[in-house]
Design a protein around this motif. Structure first.
Motif, PDB file in Angstrom:
ATOM      1  N   ALA A 106      34.915  64.386  74.980  1.00  0.00           N
ATOM      2  CA  ALA A 106      35.723  65.111  73.991  1.00  0.00           C
ATOM      3  C   ALA A 106      36.959  65.677  74.658  1.00  0.00           C
ATOM      4  CB  ALA A 106      34.898  66.228  73.366  1.00  0.00           C
ATOM      5  N   THR A 160      44.466  63.191  75.993  1.00  0.00           N
ATOM      6  CA  THR A 160      45.360  62.094  75.638  1.00  0.00           C
ATOM      7  C   THR A 160      46.031  62.305  74.297  1.00  0.00           C
ATOM      8  OG1 THR A 160      43.513  60.862  74.717  1.00  0.00           O
ATOM      9  CG2 THR A 160      44.104  60.397  76.983  1.00  0.00           C
ATOM     10  N   ARG A 161      45.467  63.101  73.468  1.00  0.00           N
ATOM     11  CA  ARG A 161      46.077  63.319  72.153  1.00  0.00           C
ATOM     12  C   ARG A 161      47.437  63.983  72.238  1.00  0.00           C
ATOM     13  NH1 ARG A 161      43.984  60.182  70.926  1.00  0.00           N
ATOM     14  NH2 ARG A 161      42.223  59.778  69.597  1.00  0.00           N
ATOM     15  N   ILE A 192      39.500  62.993  75.211  1.00  0.00           N
ATOM     16  CA  ILE A 192      40.235  62.665  73.986  1.00  0.00           C
ATOM     17  C   ILE A 192      41.301  63.708  73.751  1.00  0.00           C
ATOM     18  CG2 ILE A 192      40.048  62.427  71.487  1.00  0.00           C
ATOM     19  CD1 ILE A 192      37.162  61.435  72.018  1.00  0.00           C
ATOM     20  N   GLN A 193      40.946  64.960  73.979  1.00  0.00           N
ATOM     21  CA  GLN A 193      41.874  66.058  73.727  1.00  0.00           C
ATOM     22  C   GLN A 193      43.128  65.891  74.572  1.00  0.00           C
ATOM     23  OE1 GLN A 193      39.847  69.655  73.613  1.00  0.00           O
ATOM     24  NE2 GLN A 193      41.507  70.698  72.550  1.00  0.00           N
TER      25      GLN A 193
END
Lengths: 592, 486
Positions: free
Chosen positions: A10, A16-17, A13-14
């Motif tokens: 998680a 790269t967002r 993902i955070q």
């Protein structure tokens, strides 16, 4: 509460967002810019950078770089300008037969025109701009089952197989079915393993275990063939791994070439003669391929492709559409069918009669039913069969057919923006950025204002102007035609003004005074000729062109030009390009 | 062109799903749970927004009011939520959600008419085939209905992963999907095809029992032998293909398996619904058709029956696409079948007033009441679903509604704008006591960014349905909205 790896993922993902909070596309709009090919491409690539970065976990890029990266790179081709490796070929992504192809294949196999394709879910709109089969969902698979069962039930087996499975020579008939019917369905001979599989199904399972009669078992065999991947997918290689040649590309087998040819030119499976050409080695060289390509083009079956390509190319889909009953009381479903049929007949006549690009945009042949003749105002004039030649020059070319004009209108009137968009995107292969949200509607129809005048605000306001400048002035050339393509000399009590301008992909504009001027400009447009070349590749391969196709595009284009832009020559040339006869291995594909 | 980052199957590991619940990656055999614990989820989506002034209830969290038609300003004429007045204690009104993932996918240009891939997925979009107006985005992850449905179907060996329903066939292109199974594969959205024809759905759910036992059994075996061969062939093909191509074959194989599973499952001892509408081919082909109301009702009846018979635990219904240019409210009176103007375009609606047009003009005096009546009619259908669920006894004496979460969503905030913030969604049913119903929650927002991302609702539903997650979609939009639990 949740395991560590999930939290770490998680967090990953955070991170790269937050690479790019504003997309490039948004920025362009804020700056009032937004037209041109680069913006359009940037929206896809640059607009979502998060999805390009490798996370290391199963992303799209192979771990070791493919020797020639060009199949994944967008095309940079313009006429006279092909870069990259001349030996390259593009990808051939696995795809199912689309609905039209599926229906035509079955019609050819069974000699039965019943419409079973309507059981299937519709195709999806591919990035190529042409319909392509979607993923096989459970509803799709069930529909395939129903279609197969319907056809199998209705089939006359002795006629279909040229032998009678219920007769004395059952075993021999089974072999005939596998050699004949199944092989034709697969567009290639079955492999030994496939033959064994079907043999086992028929003999051990159906006749043995389930104790079906020979007739019943044969029908189940048909069902199995029609639901199997060998029939359903454009992959006439079967489950074997292909050979790469020295340059890293894969040469298509003769059967694959045969299928590519027949689906391109007939939107259906090869006939026996074409399969024979494949089996006797005639498709191993460009000359042999050309011979077959010409034969296929000369056949009436080419009409299917003429219909399929041109209706999609110009976005003409009239089934189910309606027009204002008040303004157009004579518009009905049969008129819509006649309009689509006319486009089919016009283009079929053009391609098989040596027509050229100039004729595509300027020929004045009409192909009319009585109702369509009334719409065109030519009833009572002399006919040659269903071909009508007009004396005046009000309907030059394909783009003045009622079908195109009707499809680019709403229920009341012609839509110059829509007409301009289709010409720009499909005829010139130009791009346009998507419209922003929350566009206010145009002023409603008013007797004293022309359509052109009501569209004035498109050209008066930003950010509208930047895009609409490229589209509306083209659409104004069609101002004489209403929502069903009938011609009017006057609008709002004044003579129609059909002047406008055609802007090419480099931004250069050509003014025209009337419709004929627009068609002349299109006839002479290099963008249009190059675009036609691209569109046939997109249609034939159900994908967009890539850098690896550039030399093939150039080769086809030069042959096209050398012939004076004769349309059938484009297709024949295309069928002998590197990208047609070869393909790049797919990412992670197992090859020898 | 960017490619999806995850394969369909590896995808689930990125959704914040606990490691114990990676159904497609593990080979755990399904296990049966007693029916008394069965949770159900139904999702409904409607486009074109609402008239906020009369749609939202008034009052406080625990004491809120839904007005009668007679109590709203005359210029509005209708109270859209009126059909829910007697169901207040069963619902949670959530006012002020936002499709933040959608907004962040297209830099603010994303209109509500391209919202579907974002609605139930909670993730930013990935490059995909065009869905609308040059917008080339698709869902990055499965929608929650498919995510939950597949997991529960596998756990409990159910006949269907989920029911995906729509009263019309997908029109064209790629803009008519509410439910997704994952990111696009090549050019194709990875979205299950909706089921449309109620008679076909009936046969799919309950069929086969009209044939004699022996005949049906034989048909089953024949079909299975074919699907068995097809499945083996697909597996054989897969071995040598490239990555994307393998995904495509894998999707096909999964569908074949799903069809085999349907063959294995018989709906025995189950009360089948009566279909009131007459079978008619027109309702499958005619745009702007006059059957939509009957189709929706039949589909609701079929859904309730399928849930009651435990053929599936999840259903989704899209009424009908991102803009509803094809929806003419034939059954609501003459005012709704007058000729349309601006959005009677493309001739999809017999040139008549349609939902899309009404929504765009809902600021005008003539259209405002029509908009409200249209919204009210959708709520009537939702109320019908809730009532049917409430009337249907579950195995242990509770009602289906007690064990369900029925989510009613809207793609857009208002009709005229395409904003996807300040959305008014409604949740009905406590889902086995997980949610605290009978409340009015609101985060009214002045501007985008103030609203609460819908991800919180999506995660809460997954958790309520016993498919635990710590977030759904993109993690930066937060986890479960705990407010829903009271």
């Amino acid at each position: 509460m949740f395991p560590g790896p999930v939290r770490e993922l998680a967090a990953l993902i955070q991170v790269t967002r937050f690479r790019a909070p504003l997309s490039y596309h948004h920025l362009l709009f804020a700056l009032g810019l937004g037209h041109g090919a680069s913006a359009c491409t940037a929206t896809i690539g640059g607009g979502s950078p998060d999805f390009e970065a490798g996370s290391g976990s199963g992303n799209g890029q192979p771990a070791d770089a493919v020797a020639d990266p060009t199949p994944a790179t967008p095309s940079a081709w313009t006429p006279g300008n092909a870069t990259g490796d001349p030996n390259a070929a593009g990808y051939m992504p696995l795809r199912q037969l689309n609905r039209t192809e599926y229906q035509n294949a079955l019609s050819d196999l069974f000699g039965d025109a019943r419409n079973v394709a309507q059981l299937l879910p519709g195709d999806v709109a591919g990035t190529s701009g042409f319909a392509t089969a979607g993923l096989a969902s459970d509803v799709t698979v069930q529909a395939l089952q129903q279609a197969a069962e319907q056809l199998a039930k209705a089939a006359n087996l002795p006629a279909l197989f040229a032998c009678d499975p219920a007769g004395a020579a059952e075993a021999a008939c089974l072999q005939t079915v596998l050699d004949g019917f199944a092989s034709r369905a697969y567009r290639r001979p079955l492999s030994a393993a496939e033959r064994t599989e079907f043999y086992e199904l028929y003999t051990t399972k159906l006749r043995g275990e389930l104790a079906l009669s020979a007739d019943a078992a044969a029908r189940v065999l048909i069902e199995a063939i029609l639901q199997s991947p060998g029939f359903l997918y454009h992959w006439e290689l079967g489950p074997i791994s292909p050979d790469r040649d020295a340059t890293g590309v894969i040469k298509l087998s003769a059967y694959e070439v045969a299928s590519r040819l027949s689906f391109l030119l007939w939107s259906s499976i090869p006939d026996l003669e074409l399969l024979q050409a494949a089996s006797t080695g005639q498709l191993g060289n460009p000359e042999g391929v050309q011979i077959q390509a010409r034969r296929l083009l000369a056949s009436p079956k080419a009409r299917e492709t003429m219909r399929n390509f041109h209706l999609q190319w110009l976005e003409v889909a009239l089934a189910g559409t309606n027009k204002s009953a008040e303004k157009y009381p004579n518009y009905d479903a049969s008129l819509a069918v006649a309009m689509e049929d006319e486009i089919t007949a016009f283009t079929d006549d053009l391609f098989r009669g040596g027509g050229k690009v100039k004729d595509l945009f300027q020929s004045q042949k009409l192909f009319v039913t009585p109702a369509l003749a009334r719409l065109y105002g030519v009833e009572g004039m002399p006919f040659e069969g269903s071909v009508q030649r007009m004396g005046d020059a009000t309907r030059p070319g394909l783009l003045t057919r009622a079908g195109f004009l009707s499809a680019t209108s709403n229920a009341y009137e012609g839509d110059p923006t829509k007409r301009g968009v289709v010409v720009r995107k499909r005829v010139l292969c130009g791009s346009l950025t998507p419209p922003p949200a929350n566009i206010p509607p145009l002023p409603p129809p008013e007797p004293s204002l022309t359509v052109r005048e009501r569209h004035a605000m498109h050209m008066a306001l930003e950010p509208c102007k930047t895009c609409h400048e490229l589209t509306d002035p083209i659409g104004f050339g069609f101002s004489n035609f209403d929502a069903i393509g009938a011609y009017h000399a006057q609008e709002a009590g004044r003579p129609v003004d059909a002047s406008g301008k055609l802007t090419d992909l480099d931004g250069k504009s050509t003014d025209f005074a009337d419709l004929n001027g627009l068609m002349t400009a299109l006839s002479d447009s290099q963008d249009a000729r190059a675009c036609l070349t691209r569109q046939w590749l997109r249609f034939g391969f159900a994908r967009e062109e890539s850098r690896a196709d550039d030399h093939s595009l150039e080769g086809a284009y030069q042959a096209f030009a050398a012939s004076g832009y004769e349309l059938s020559e484009l297709l024949v040339a295309f069928a002998t390009t590197r990208s047609f006869l070869y393909r790049a291995p797919a990412v992670d594909e197992v090859t020898q | 062109m960017s490619r999806s980052r995850f394969s369909r199957r590896a995808l689930l590991s990125s959704l914040g799903v606990g490691a114990a619940f990676l159904p497609l990656l593990s080979s755990r055999p399904g296990f049966s749970q007693p029916l008394s614990a069965a949770k159900r989820f139904i999702a409904i989506a409607v486009p074109n927004g609402v008239k906020e002034e009369v749609y939202w209830p008034t009052g406080t969290v625990n004491d809120f009011t839904i007005p009668l038609d007679s109590e709203v300003p005359t210029a509005h004429r209708y109270s859209p939520l009126q059909p829910l007045r007697n169901l207040k204690s069963d619902i949670i009104f959530m006012g002020g959600l936002e499709l933040r993932n959608g907004r962040d996918s297209n830099g603010g240009g994303l209109g509500g008419h391209a919202a579907l891939p974002f609605l139930l997925t909670g993730a930013r979009g990935v490059a995909g085939p065009e869905i609308s107006d040059g917008i080339r985005l698709s869902a990055a992850v499965p929608s929650i209905d498919r995510f939950i449905g597949k997991e529960l179907a596998k756990r409990h060996s159910l006949k269907f992963d989920s029911l995906v329903l729509n009263p019309v066939k997908r029109f064209r292109g790629n803009d008519g999907y509410l439910s997704f199974d994952g990111p696009p594969v090549g050019d194709s959205p990875d979205a299950p095809q909706p089921r449309v024809d109620p008679y076909q759905v009936f046969d799919d759910l309950f069929g086969g029992e009209n044939l004699g036992q022996g005949e049906f059994e034989l048909l089953r075996k024949k079909r299975k032998s074919v699907l068995d061969l097809v499945g083996r062939q697909l597996q054989g093909w897969s071995a040598n293909l490239g990555k994307d191509d393998r995904e495509r074959v894998s999707a096909h194989l999964e569908s074949v398996r799903a069809l085999e599973r349907q063959l294995d499952n018989l709906a025995t001892g189950c009360v089948k619904p009566a279909l009131a509408l007459e079978r008619d081919a027109d309702y499958l082909t005619d745009n702007g058709n006059a059957f939509i109301d009957q189709l929706i009702k039949a589909q609701i009846d079929l859904t309730v029956a399928a849930l009651a018979c435990d053929l599936t635990r999840v259903a989704s219904m899209l009424w009908m696409d991102q803009g509803n240019g094809r929806l003419v409210f034939h059954w609501l009176g003459d005012e709704f079948t007058k000729p349309g103007t601006d959005f009677a375009n493309q001739g999809e609606n017999r040139g008549l007033r349609n939902h899309h047009e009404i929504a765009h003009k809902d600021g005008q005096a003539e259209y405002q009441p029509l908009m409200n009546r249209g919204c009210q009619w959708f709520i009537e259908q939702y109320a019908y679903l809730i009532t049917r669920l409430k009337e249907t006894k579950d195995v242990d004496g509770t009602t289906l509604l007690d064990n369900s979460a029925a989510l009613f969503t809207n793609l857009q905030r208002t009709g005229g704008g395409h904003h996807t913030d300040n959305l008014p969604w409604i949740l009905a049913g406590s889902c086995g006591g997980y949610f605290s119903t009978g409340r009015f929650l609101a985060w009214p927002s002045g501007k985008p960014g103030d609203s609460v991302p819908q991800n919180g609702v999506l995660a809460a539903i997954c958790n309520a349905m016993d498919v635990p997650v710590d977030h759904y979609g993109d993690a930066d939009y937060g986890g479960e909205l705990s407010l829903l639990r009271g």
